[in-house]
Design an enzyme around this catalytic site. Structure first.
Site, mmCIF file in Angstrom:
data_model
loop_
_atom_site.group_PDB
_atom_site.id
_atom_site.type_symbol
_atom_site.label_atom_id
_atom_site.label_comp_id
_atom_site.label_asym_id
_atom_site.label_seq_id
_atom_site.Cartn_x
_atom_site.Cartn_y
_atom_site.Cartn_z
ATOM 1 C CB SER A 1 88.412 57.426 -51.551
ATOM 2 O OG SER A 1 89.081 57.977 -52.539
ATOM 3 C CD GLU B 1 95.277 52.397 -29.125
ATOM 4 O OE1 GLU B 1 96.416 52.550 -29.298
ATOM 5 O OE2 GLU B 1 94.516 53.086 -28.305
ATOM 6 C CG LEU C 1 83.264 39.625 -40.146
ATOM 7 C CD1 LEU C 1 83.962 40.436 -39.160
ATOM 8 C CD2 LEU C 1 84.451 39.070 -41.123
ATOM 9 C CG HIS D 1 93.745 47.645 -58.182
ATOM 10 N ND1 HIS D 1 93.856 48.629 -57.139
ATOM 11 C CD2 HIS D 1 93.917 48.637 -59.398
ATOM 12 C CE1 HIS D 1 94.340 49.687 -57.314
ATOM 13 N NE2 HIS D 1 94.145 49.867 -58.683
ATOM 14 C CG ASP E 1 97.617 53.013 -49.822
ATOM 15 O OD1 ASP E 1 97.341 52.885 -51.046
ATOM 16 O OD2 ASP E 1 98.372 53.978 -49.270
ATOM 17 N N GLY E 2 98.228 50.249 -51.488
ATOM 18 C CA GLY E 2 99.568 49.864 -52.189
ATOM 19 C C GLY E 2 99.514 48.813 -53.481
ATOM 20 C CG ASN E 3 95.955 46.962 -54.289
ATOM 21 O OD1 ASN E 3 96.132 46.194 -53.308
ATOM 22 N ND2 ASN E 3 94.355 47.147 -54.082
#
Length: 254
Positions: free
Chosen positions: A79, A221, A145, A51, A34-36
């Site tokens: 989203s 967490e 990964l 972005h 978040d925060g781009n």
């Protein structure tokens, strides 16, 4: 011995990195990137610049997670609610997976990273789906990964669709109500076969889940930072992991 070998591959980029232990690295880390837009605005730049710069952070954090031994990294990329944004911004966001994979796919393959995607493909542009499908196909046999992009993803819709599938199975006599338990629900989610996140990271100072993995995050967490995603570095990632390692996970017990 293991710690000495591990330290050869994990080069401390901060004081936090030097305090990490190999025994308690989270298996699955989920990130709300978040925060781009605010990062760009603070610099007098268009939102799309944020972005685009954020795409570089994706590469950096993916490699950092891989070096630490994280097995699953799920990134909230777009989203089901993000379609409400201006069309020009949405169109740009839909081009980013194609651009990112065109640049980074060969290195991801070289590092044994497997690319996956969870979300609703039917609404995505063809070029976005094609780029992701190519990446998933070419990395399908990689065993390192798992880089899991949540794209056109919404947790409430995911859970609603899961309930519908379970209800259909009951209606068709394939499942009885007495057989339904938490594992039944988990098996009908996009993350079937993937362990729930051990750690959720959200950047930019917002303190909410934003319809992200609501079922899967039940006992995760959570770590929040004011840092905007384009500025989120390997050092910040190590800080989050160090905080995770200081916590005791009791799952409701003592």
């Amino acid at each position: 011995m293991i710690d000495r070998l591990w330290s050869k591959f994990v080069k401390p980029s901060s004081d936090k990195a030097s305090t990490l232990t190999v025994e308690n690295v989270p298996q699955h880390v989920a990130i709300i990137m978040d925060g781009n837009g605010r990062w760009a605005k603070s610099r007098g730049l268009p939102r799309i610049a944020g972005h685009h710069t954020g795409m570089k952070a994706v590469k950096q954090i993916t490699m950092a997670a891989d070096r630490l031994g994280v097995k699953y990294l799920t990134l909230y990329a777009f989203s089901t609610e993000n379609w409400k944004r201006p069309k020009a911004e949405v169109d740009f966001l839909m081009k980013l997976p194609q651009e990112f994979l065109a640049i980074e796919l060969e290195e991801l393959i070289a590092n044994n990273v497997q690319v996956r995607m969870m979300g609703y493909r039917e609404a995505l542009p063809g070029h976005t789906v094609e780029a992701l499908e190519e990446a998933m196909l070419r990395t399908a046999n990689n065993t390192g990964l798992i880089l899991n992009f949540a794209l056109n993803y919404g947790s409430r819709k995911e859970m609603t669709d899961a309930v519908k599938l379970i209800a259909e199975a009951v209606r068709d006599g394939k499942l009885s109500p007495d057989q339904i338990d938490e594992s039944t629900m988990s098996e009908h989610l996009f993350t079937s076969g993937i362990p729930d996140p051990d750690l959720l990271i959200r950047t930019s100072g917002e303190l909410r889940l934003s319809n992200f993995m609501l079922w899967q995050l039940a006992y995760s967490e959570m770590w929040f930072t004011d840092v905007y995603w384009p500025d989120f570095s390997e050092s910040h990632f190590h800080e989050a992991i160090a905080e995770y390692q200081r916590r005791a996970r009791r799952y409701g017990g003592l």
